[in-house]
Design an enzyme around this catalytic site. Structure first.
Site, PDB file in Angstrom:
ATOM      1  N   ASN A  33       0.809  -1.221   0.000  1.00 36.29           N
ATOM      2  CA  ASN A  33       0.000   0.000   0.000  1.00 36.29           C
ATOM      3  C   ASN A  33       0.844   1.273   0.000  1.00 36.29           C
ATOM      4  O   ASN A  33       0.336   2.353  -0.273  1.00 36.29           O
ATOM      5  CB  ASN A  33      -0.967   0.000   1.197  1.00 36.29           C
ATOM      6  CG  ASN A  33      -0.276  -0.217   2.515  1.00 36.29           C
ATOM      7  OD1 ASN A  33       0.450  -1.192   2.695  1.00 36.29           O
ATOM      8  ND2 ASN A  33      -0.470   0.679   3.460  1.00 36.29           N
ATOM      9  N   HIS A  34       2.138   1.151   0.313  1.00 40.91           N
ATOM     10  CA  HIS A  34       3.018   2.335   0.296  1.00 40.91           C
ATOM     11  C   HIS A  34       3.818   2.462  -1.010  1.00 40.91           C
ATOM     12  O   HIS A  34       4.786   3.218  -1.068  1.00 40.91           O
ATOM     13  CB  HIS A  34       3.977   2.299   1.496  1.00 40.91           C
ATOM     14  CG  HIS A  34       3.284   2.505   2.800  1.00 40.91           C
ATOM     15  ND1 HIS A  34       2.723   3.721   3.167  1.00 40.91           N
ATOM     16  CD2 HIS A  34       3.023   1.661   3.830  1.00 40.91           C
ATOM     17  CE1 HIS A  34       2.162   3.610   4.363  1.00 40.91           C
ATOM     18  NE2 HIS A  34       2.326   2.360   4.786  1.00 40.91           N
ATOM     19  N   HIS A  56       0.082  -8.928   0.335  1.00 40.11           N
ATOM     20  CA  HIS A  56       0.219  -7.784   1.240  1.00 40.11           C
ATOM     21  C   HIS A  56      -1.175  -7.415   1.733  1.00 40.11           C
ATOM     22  O   HIS A  56      -1.968  -6.838   0.989  1.00 40.11           O
ATOM     23  CB  HIS A  56       0.866  -6.633   0.459  1.00 40.11           C
ATOM     24  CG  HIS A  56       1.366  -5.557   1.345  1.00 40.11           C
ATOM     25  ND1 HIS A  56       2.552  -5.650   2.023  1.00 40.11           N
ATOM     26  CD2 HIS A  56       0.834  -4.367   1.702  1.00 40.11           C
ATOM     27  CE1 HIS A  56       2.746  -4.555   2.736  1.00 40.11           C
ATOM     28  NE2 HIS A  56       1.712  -3.768   2.560  1.00 40.11           N
ATOM     29  N   HIS A 108       2.725  -6.921   5.548  1.00 41.00           N
ATOM     30  CA  HIS A 108       1.948  -5.720   5.911  1.00 41.00           C
ATOM     31  C   HIS A 108       1.676  -5.596   7.408  1.00 41.00           C
ATOM     32  O   HIS A 108       1.617  -4.489   7.902  1.00 41.00           O
ATOM     33  CB  HIS A 108       0.630  -5.617   5.131  1.00 41.00           C
ATOM     34  CG  HIS A 108      -0.210  -4.429   5.502  1.00 41.00           C
ATOM     35  ND1 HIS A 108       0.141  -3.139   5.142  1.00 41.00           N
ATOM     36  CD2 HIS A 108      -1.374  -4.317   6.213  1.00 41.00           C
ATOM     37  CE1 HIS A 108      -0.790  -2.291   5.610  1.00 41.00           C
ATOM     38  NE2 HIS A 108      -1.706  -2.985   6.258  1.00 41.00           N
TER      39      HIS A 108
HETATM   40 FE   FE2 Z   1       4.600  -2.562   5.596  1.00 43.52          FE
HETATM   41 FE   FE2 Z   2       1.707  -2.217   4.038  1.00 42.76          FE
END
Ligand code: FE2
Ligand code: FE2
Length: 273
Positions: A67-68, A155, A180
């Site tokens: 997500n990053h 993730h 994650h």
């Molecule tokens: Fe992470």
């Molecule tokens: Fe993450």
């Protein structure tokens, strides 16, 4: 094939542990393939091209994200030119980069590495299950196939989604490993049909923290709802945390699986094979 996977590298502590420790760890494990999740390397948020180059030079073969992925915006223009850096494949069509990559492994072998992102309690993306199924349809696993091993980094926040994914692809991929949550789970094992699985690999970061970030400011966020100090990575010694799997090149399935935890605060773990 001997496969090492290391979870999310967080901040300078994680980067230093990885670049300092991976060459010897890779040699000691006689790893054929090393995959590292790099989504939190840059101060907890994303990874820069320089860091990507440093991790590859230290012995990673493929880097995954999550997500990053786009927190370091330079990656948007960089990722298409670096096939060893992949982002979740279930981003919408047209997203830069790729969600899967095939790499050469010593002995004339090939491995497919895939990155998907869960949707429960996360930014909703396209369906990771159908996305993975479509990608797998392009490959054949095992001796005489197009790849001799397949690793998927899922993730995701929800354990249920990770387990559901792993059982869905049990016997069709070599390894499903979660990332994650940044905490290694004790459920590493080989599933019924031969896929090695761990709900979360844990992070490469300082565990005297809140998932790698300084504990004071992170905890304060739960006490006060006004913006406080900016979150920054914890700076103590990091633990390298992940999973080691040995697979059979004939079937592409797992033979042995063990956790890896090296340095820092966590109890230490090293495979006996
Ligand atoms: Fe992470
Ligand atoms: Fe993450």
């Amino acid at each position: 094939m001997r496969i090492l996977f290391l979870g999310d590298v967080v901040g300078r502590a994680g980067r230093d542990a990885l670049t300092g420790g991976l060459p010897a760890l890779r040699a000691r494990l006689r790893a054929d393939l090393v995959v590292v999740n790099a989504e939190n390397a840059s101060h907890g948020f994303g990874v820069s091209p320089d860091m990507v180059r440093a991790f590859l030079a230290a012995g990673a073969d493929v880097l995954t994200l999550g997500n990053h992925s786009w927190d370091r915006k330079e990656l948007v223009g960089y990722i298409d030119g670096e096939p060893r850096l992949i982002r979740p494949l279930n981003y919408p069509p047209g997203t830069p980069g790729r969600g899967a990559t095939v790499v050469d492994v010593p002995g004339g072998r090939k491995a497919l590495v895939m990155n998907v992102m869960g949707r429960l309690f996360m930014e909703p993306l396209d369906d990771p299950f159908r996305g993975a199924q479509a990608e797998l349809a392009k490959h054949k696993l095992g001796a005489g196939g197009s790849v001799q091993a397949i690793l998927v980094d899922i993730h995701a926040e929800a354990t249920s989604e990770k387990m559901s994914f792993a059982h869905s692809f049990d016997g069709r991929v070599s390894v499903v490993v979660g990332t994650h949550t940044h905490v290694p789970s004790a459920d590493y094992r080989i599933l019924e049909n031969g896929t090695a699985y761990q709900t979360d690999a844990g992070m490469c970061g300082d565990y005297d923290s809140v998932i790698g970030m300084q504990k004071g400011p992170a905890a304060l966020r739960f006490w006060k709802k006004v913006p406080g100090e900016k979150l920054a990575p914890a700076e103590g010694t990091a633990s390298l945390s992940g999973l080691f799997v040995e697979t059979d090149d004939t079937t592409g399935l797992a033979l042995r699986v063990a956790p890896v935890r090296q340095g820092g605060l966590l109890s230490q773990a090293f495979p006996d094979f």
